[in-house]
Scaffold this motif. Sequence first.
Motif, PDB file in Angstrom:
ATOM      1  N   LYS A 192     -37.588 -10.974  70.282  1.00 35.69           N
ATOM      2  CA  LYS A 192     -38.502 -10.111  71.036  1.00 35.69           C
ATOM      3  C   LYS A 192     -38.244  -8.648  70.715  1.00 35.69           C
ATOM      4  O   LYS A 192     -39.185  -7.871  70.488  1.00 35.69           O
ATOM      5  CB  LYS A 192     -38.345 -10.371  72.530  1.00 35.69           C
ATOM      6  N   GLU A 193     -36.968  -8.246  70.670  1.00 34.44           N
ATOM      7  CA  GLU A 193     -36.625  -6.861  70.356  1.00 34.44           C
ATOM      8  C   GLU A 193     -37.088  -6.498  68.943  1.00 34.44           C
ATOM      9  O   GLU A 193     -37.598  -5.399  68.694  1.00 34.44           O
ATOM     10  CB  GLU A 193     -35.113  -6.643  70.491  1.00 34.44           C
ATOM     11  N   LYS A 194     -36.908  -7.421  68.029  1.00 33.08           N
ATOM     12  CA  LYS A 194     -37.323  -7.183  66.646  1.00 33.08           C
ATOM     13  C   LYS A 194     -38.839  -7.002  66.567  1.00 33.08           C
ATOM     14  O   LYS A 194     -39.338  -6.095  65.889  1.00 33.08           O
ATOM     15  CB  LYS A 194     -36.891  -8.369  65.771  1.00 33.08           C
TER      16      LYS A 194
ATOM     17  N   GLU B  40     -40.281  -0.161  81.382  1.00 34.76           N
ATOM     18  CA  GLU B  40     -39.655  -0.821  80.229  1.00 34.76           C
ATOM     19  C   GLU B  40     -40.335  -0.409  78.923  1.00 34.76           C
ATOM     20  O   GLU B  40     -39.657  -0.171  77.909  1.00 34.76           O
ATOM     21  CB  GLU B  40     -39.730  -2.337  80.400  1.00 34.76           C
TER      22      GLU B  40
ATOM     23  N   GLU C 156     -34.469 -13.386  72.937  1.00 38.63           N
ATOM     24  CA  GLU C 156     -34.267 -11.964  73.228  1.00 38.63           C
ATOM     25  C   GLU C 156     -34.155 -11.146  71.947  1.00 38.63           C
ATOM     26  O   GLU C 156     -34.741 -10.063  71.835  1.00 38.63           O
ATOM     27  CB  GLU C 156     -33.000 -11.790  74.072  1.00 38.63           C
ATOM     28  N   GLU C 157     -33.397 -11.662  70.975  1.00 36.94           N
ATOM     29  CA  GLU C 157     -33.248 -10.935  69.708  1.00 36.94           C
ATOM     30  C   GLU C 157     -34.572 -10.834  68.971  1.00 36.94           C
ATOM     31  O   GLU C 157     -34.921  -9.786  68.415  1.00 36.94           O
ATOM     32  CB  GLU C 157     -32.203 -11.640  68.835  1.00 36.94           C
TER      33      GLU C 157
ATOM     34  N   LYS D 268     -38.700   1.626  75.548  1.00 39.38           N
ATOM     35  CA  LYS D 268     -38.754   1.121  74.178  1.00 39.38           C
ATOM     36  C   LYS D 268     -39.257   2.175  73.198  1.00 39.38           C
ATOM     37  O   LYS D 268     -38.955   2.135  72.015  1.00 39.38           O
ATOM     38  CB  LYS D 268     -39.676  -0.106  74.098  1.00 39.38           C
TER      39      LYS D 268
ATOM     40  N   ARG E  44     -39.926  -3.572  68.033  1.00 36.77           N
ATOM     41  CA  ARG E  44     -39.695  -2.452  67.104  1.00 36.77           C
ATOM     42  C   ARG E  44     -40.751  -2.421  66.001  1.00 36.77           C
ATOM     43  O   ARG E  44     -41.270  -1.360  65.639  1.00 36.77           O
ATOM     44  CB  ARG E  44     -38.292  -2.572  66.502  1.00 36.77           C
TER      45      ARG E  44
END
Length: 306
Positions: free
Chosen positions: A265-267, A300, A262-263, A304, A270
């Motif tokens: 994927k978010e990185k 979603e 999850e971390e 973002k 961005r």
Amino acid sequence: MKLIPLKYDFCIKEIMDNEIVRKHFISDVLEIPLKDIKSVQIVNPFLWRRRKKEKLGILDIQLTMNDNTKINIEMQIKYHDHWENRTVFYLAKMFTADLRSGEAYKRLKKCIAITILDFNLDNRKAYHNVYMLRDQQGTLYTDILELHTIELTKKPDSGQPSPLDEWHSLFNAKTEEDLDMIKRKTRNSGILEAIKELKEISLTDRLRYEYEMHLKEKRDREAIEEYMREQAIKEGREEGRKLGREEGIKTGREEGMKLGAEEEKEKNIRSFIKSFRRNGHTDEQIASELMTEFGLSHEEAEKKLN
């Protein structure tokens, strides 16, 4: 010159802007004589939806052939769960998109999905398979829906050569030398045009940057996932010993991998958004790419971007 492989979706989109490439590729995949293809036009990839809560469909490359057939071309590098359901969903969505309530069924156009896959979908030897609606004896019910799969990881049958084999080689080309070898052997003007376009694309700064960012994100994601797997296994074993049961291993592994994924994927999201905005893409275009690359819903993807 470092080559950008054709199998990356943003690269194939650029290539398919060339009408000669589009016509020859469609001709070779569908085994339709080139003279019978009067036109192959690129159209809006967004599929109409009837209700706000209905899942939005966004195609990679949507074409209309001779004004009576709709074609979706999609490139997929990695297998996703329920892949087969996803391809049928988009084919059905494309089929019904033009028909409004109360309109005649004769308005429905033939729809063809061409999915180019960089993984094995099944254990069959053939890399190109065609699916249609047939009964249990194999009798065709209708040809209005047609699904093609092209698996790049499988090898062409040398005993039964096909015009599509050259496209298979082109998608798998990794170096300029590979392209030159294909160029020396082919007489297909669509292949020759695609090779010229691919070489030009590989020299374009914007696409080169996007490609390098894609590779970096992929390497980073794989490294993080591998590290999290190792840590989760280690922690799971320690917890398992402490608790005296194997459940600890499973729990530690699952929680560690989930958190790391999850971390990361978010990185990556961005970084992905920042890269595309820097290169002048609109939010609508970026949202479409986010949905394709990260499997996000339309809602979603929009969140973002805020």
